[in-house]
Design an enzyme around this catalytic site. Sequence first.
Site, PDB file in Angstrom:
ATOM      1  N   THR A   1       0.839  -1.200   0.000  1.00  6.95           N
ATOM      2  CA  THR A   1       0.000   0.000   0.000  1.00  6.95           C
ATOM      3  C   THR A   1       0.870   1.244   0.000  1.00  6.95           C
ATOM      4  OG1 THR A   1      -1.606   1.325   1.246  1.00  6.95           O
ATOM      5  CG2 THR A   1      -0.232  -0.148   2.526  1.00  6.95           C
TER       6      THR A   1
ATOM      7  N   ASP B   1      -0.107   3.877   1.299  1.00  7.96           N
ATOM      8  CA  ASP B   1      -0.436   4.565   2.551  1.00  7.96           C
ATOM      9  C   ASP B   1       0.512   4.192   3.695  1.00  7.96           C
ATOM     10  OD1 ASP B   1      -2.535   5.766   1.282  1.00  7.96           O
ATOM     11  OD2 ASP B   1      -4.060   4.429   2.093  1.00  7.96           O
TER      12      ASP B   1
END
Length: 358
Positions: free
Chosen positions: A136, A138
Site C-alpha cells: 500500500t 499509505d
Amino acid sequence: MAIRVGILTSGGDCPGLNATLRGVAKALYHRMGDKVEIVGIMNGYDGLINGNYREMSPDEFSGILTVGGTILGTKRTPFKKMRVVEDDKVDKVAAMKKNYRAAKLDCLLCLGGNGTHKTANLLSQEGLNIIGLPKTIDNDIYGTDVTFGFHTAVDIATEVIDRIHTTAGSHSRVMCIEIMGNKAGWLTLYSGIAGGADIILLPELPYDIKKVAAAVENRAKAGKNFSILAVAEGAFSVEEAKMKRKEWTARRAEAGYTTATARIAKQVEELTGAETRICVPGHMQRGGSPSAYDRVLATQFGSYAAGLVADEHYGVTVAMVNRHVTANPLADIAGKTRGVPGDCDMLNVARAMGISLG
C-alpha cells in the site's frame, strides 16, 4: 509431486506489485525448480470467487521488475461483503474455498493492503494455507515499518510539490495539494517534508483552520508571497473530530465540498484574502515504475515469502521490522491500522523546521 502455489493481487494497484511477484517466483523456482507450480489468480479475490485462474510459466515473471501495476490484474472486493450473500446468490467464502481446492493449491499468497489482509486472515481461519505480503502507498499496515509502494508514492508526491512551488511563487498563491491517505498520513508527512511544504495536515492530527490561516499570514508578513499546503485526503478539523462520521460527511456535502482539501482552500482564502488553488495528483501517486528502493524491498519480501512457502509456514504476513524482514501472524495484524503516532520522530522534524501541522 510439485507444490502448487496460488498468488493474487487485491485492492488498489501500486508500484512494486510486479516486482514482488517476480521476487516470489524467481526465489521459488531457484529453490524448488520443477517441483513448484505457480497459479495466478486473476483480479484479486474476485478471481478466486469466480474460479478465474491459470497456471503460469517462469518466463512470465521475467522483465516485470520495473513494470508498474500488476500482471495479474486487481479488483476491490470489500471485506465487509465477504460473508454477505448478494443478489447473485454466491456464498463468497464457500466459493473461494471451493476454487482453492479445485485449483489444487497447497497455499495462497495474497498481496494487498488492509482489506486484503482481513480477507487473508478470514481464509486462514477457514483452514486455508495463506501468506500475506504488505502492499500500500499509505504505509498503514500494522506490524511492518514499511510497505512496498510507499517510497515510490513519496517520490511522486514530492515531485508534485516541487513543481507546484514554481507556479505558486509566480502567481503569489496558496496551493493546497491533496495527497492520498484516508486514515493514515505517512505519505503526506514524508512527501510534505521532502517537498518543502509549509503546512502539513494529517488525519491523525485534527487541524484548527485559524492556525492554518495564521501560518499563511505569518509567511506573508515575513515576505513570502506563497504558501504550500500538503493535505492528506483524510484530514479533518478539530470541530469534525468531535462529530460522528455521518454528521461531518453530511455537513461537507451540504456545503458543497467533496473533499477536505476543497474546504480548507476556501476557508484559507476567506480568512487570509490570499488567492488559493487546489492540486489533486490522485491516482498518479499509485502509477508508474517502482523506485529502486521499492524494487529492492519487493524483492526482499518476495524472496522471504518463498522461504515461508518452502518451510510451510502459513497464517502469517511478511513484514519489515527494524530493518529485518520477518513475519507476523495474520490474526495479529488483520483489521488494525498503523497511523502516524503523536511521538513520531518525523513530526518532531517537521516542527523543528517550522512546518505548521495545523
